[in-house]
Motif scaffolding. Structure first.
Motif, PDB file in Angstrom:
ATOM      1  N   ALA A   1      92.262  90.878 145.608  1.00  0.00           N
ATOM      2  CA  ALA A   1      93.910  90.278 144.704  1.00  0.00           C
ATOM      3  C   ALA A   1      94.259  89.467 145.929  1.00  0.00           C
ATOM      4  N   VAL A   2      93.872  90.222 147.016  1.00  0.00           N
ATOM      5  CA  VAL A   2      94.926  88.955 147.882  1.00  0.00           C
ATOM      6  C   VAL A   2      93.747  87.444 148.559  1.00  0.00           C
ATOM      7  N   VAL A   3      92.950  87.596 148.438  1.00  0.00           N
ATOM      8  CA  VAL A   3      91.534  86.647 148.738  1.00  0.00           C
ATOM      9  C   VAL A   3      92.064  85.623 147.455  1.00  0.00           C
ATOM     10  N   HIS A   4      92.745  86.378 146.219  1.00  0.00           N
ATOM     11  CA  HIS A   4      92.095  85.165 144.927  1.00  0.00           C
ATOM     12  C   HIS A   4      93.183  84.640 144.884  1.00  0.00           C
ATOM     13  N   ASP A   5      94.630  84.876 145.618  1.00  0.00           N
ATOM     14  CA  ASP A   5      96.000  84.278 145.348  1.00  0.00           C
ATOM     15  C   ASP A   5      96.228  83.622 146.891  1.00  0.00           C
TER      16      ASP A   5
END
Length: 242
Positions: free
Chosen positions: A112-116
């Protein structure tokens, strides 16, 4: 895993731990003591299944019994320690399901961190240092150092989100994961293959390819989970037999 209750003296009365006394500063709080013990557990200074001696640790750090007990309580809440009635406080020994759950949490948070992340460029210097540190440790055949660098890589990856709450969550999750790493028989086999994958994720982010980095990370965590669960399940079964 087994029934032994080791309580080692760590080469002469915890002298090395006594050197951490300076980290307490003038105000010796349970939170600061917990930080020291958390780091020592993550580094393998205190091993899974080991009983922690209140007297020895309290003397080494120069703290009161009440302060130490409060720090134990904090680390028990973080699932790093476990209190056994009439026996004392022990470094926690993970079950296989714990390992599965840790990786489930990592997948949810890290991907989620990388996605956002938003638009590049990203602040990648800490990630670069972690990758380079792992590669240097591998050249020196320091597999504990490789493990530490790998943990730093994932902690810095999550830090890209700029969220203190997420950082705190992952600090706890990754510290708990180290409990499993410490009982693995062959750390080289466990950690070496992921050096090149850390580098690949870093280079994808450096190129601004957030989607590619997320895809690499998801496969990385899937493969790491499968390997770790298989390895840990074998260790549990072996120790149960013994």
């Amino acid at each position: 895993m087994g029934t032994t209750e080791p309580e080692t003296d760590h080469a002469g009365g915890l002298g090395e731990l006594a050197g951490d006394r300076a980290l307490l500063g003038r105000t010796s709080t349970a939170e600061r003591v917990a930080d020291i013990l958390r780091t020592r557990i993550a580094e393998g200074y205190f091993q899974p299944g080991e009983r922690l001696s209140e007297d020895s640790i309290g003397k080494a750090l120069g703290i009161s019994r009440n302060t130490l007990r409060e720090s134990f309580r904090l680390l028990t809440h973080e699932r790093l320690l476990v209190h056994q009635l009439n026996r004392g406080v022990f470094v926690r020994m993970l079950a296989v399901q714990d390992v599965v759950d840790i990786y489930r949490t990592r997948q949810l948070v890290e991907c989620a961190v990388v996605h956002d992340l938003g638009d590049p460029p990203y602040a990648l210097d800490p990630l670069d240092e972690a990758v380079s540190g792992g590669e240097q440790s591998a050249r020196e055949l320091d597999w504990k150092g490789v493990s530490t660098a790998n943990i730093h890589f994932h902690r810095e990856l999550v830090a890209l989100a700029g969220s203190a709450r997420t950082d705190e969550l992952m600090r706890s999750v990754l510290a708990e994961l180290r409990l499993a790493f410490h009982v693995v028989d062959d750390p080289r086999r466990l950690h070496q293959p992921y050096l090149v994958r850390n580098r690949a994720i870093l280079e994808a982010l450096r190129a601004g390819d957030r989607t590619g980095a997320e895809r690499l990370l998801a496969r990385y965590l899937d493969d790491s989970r499968a390997q770790m669960v298989e390895t840990y399940a074998h260790l549990v079964a072996r120790d149960d037999i013994l």
